[in-house]
Design an enzyme around this catalytic site. Structure first.
Site, PDB file in Angstrom:
ATOM      1  NE  ARG A  61     -28.550 -28.409  22.103  1.00  8.66           N
ATOM      2  CZ  ARG A  61     -27.947 -28.036  21.039  1.00  8.66           C
ATOM      3  NH1 ARG A  61     -27.079 -28.886  20.857  1.00  8.66           N
ATOM      4  NH2 ARG A  61     -28.273 -27.124  20.376  1.00  8.66           N
ATOM      5  CD  GLU A  98     -27.524 -17.423  18.351  1.00 11.58           C
ATOM      6  OE1 GLU A  98     -27.964 -18.408  18.899  1.00 11.58           O
ATOM      7  OE2 GLU A  98     -26.863 -16.415  18.851  1.00 11.58           O
TER       8      GLU A  98
END
Ligand code: AMP
Length: 178
Positions: A61, A98
């Site tokens: 992205r 994460e």
């Protein structure tokens, strides 16, 4: 007032992706909105302090925002990719995400020593990805002059970690409590 509330409203939140407990902040809905995407690039370009030689986008992205920013900032695009994607000689850095673990790579000759780089991704959470990108660019001899994100999740501490590593982060919006 929330910063860039108009753009924030275009980000879709998908609970429990890619695993339970994660609130995924999906920028694909922002990209689908012509005025919203244009304003995002305008505001990111206005928020950073050039000049930069290269805009480094982090796969995948980050590429979208880096590529749109580069001509605006009179800079080239440096692709920071996931493992085994680049055809030439690479340098790489492993990092914890994460969710999960990953590795970023760049072409070893992509950046001239002393080049000023703007690091770009859609979102900063724990900062693991951006710190790995920073380490990679520094190993290649580049200077990470600044880092720009659409979204910061401040509760996860990534922006603070990046600042502690000597890179000033800018983000258009925050989502609290993630
Ligand atoms: P981190 O390395 O923890 O700062 O994570 C940042 C990277 O993971 C970015 O490339 C993001 O696209 C992605 N990411 C992490 N957490 C989220 C989230 N809650 N929503 C959307 N993308 C995320």
């Amino acid at each position: 007032m929330t910063a860039n509330a108009d753009l924030r409203a275009l980000v879709r939140t998908i609970p429990d992706h890619p695993k339970p407990g994660i609130l995924f902040r999906d920028i694909t809905t922002l990209l689908l909105d012509p005025a919203g995407f244009a304003a995002t690039i305008d505001r990111m370009a206005a928020a950073v302090s050039g000049p930069f030689d290269l805009i480094a986008g982090i796969e995948a992205r980050g590429f979208v925002f880096a590529a749109a920013l580069a001509p605006r900032l009179n800079a080239g695009v440096l692709l920071i990719r996931k493992r085994n994607k680049l055809p030439g000689a690479v340098i790489g850095v492993n990092y914890a995400l994460e969710y999960g673990e990953d590795r970023v790579e760049m072409h070893a000759d992509a950046c001239a020593p002393g080049a000023r780089i703007l690091l770009v991704d859609d979102l900063i959470a724990t900062g693991g990805t951006a710190l790995a990108g920073t380490e990679l660019i520094r190993r290649a001899g580049g200077i990470v002059a600044q880092a720009a994100f659409v979204i910061d999740l401040p509760a996860l501490g990534g922006a603070d970690r990046l600042r502690a590593a000597g890179v000033e982060p800018v983000a258009l919006m925050e989502f609290q409590g993630d």
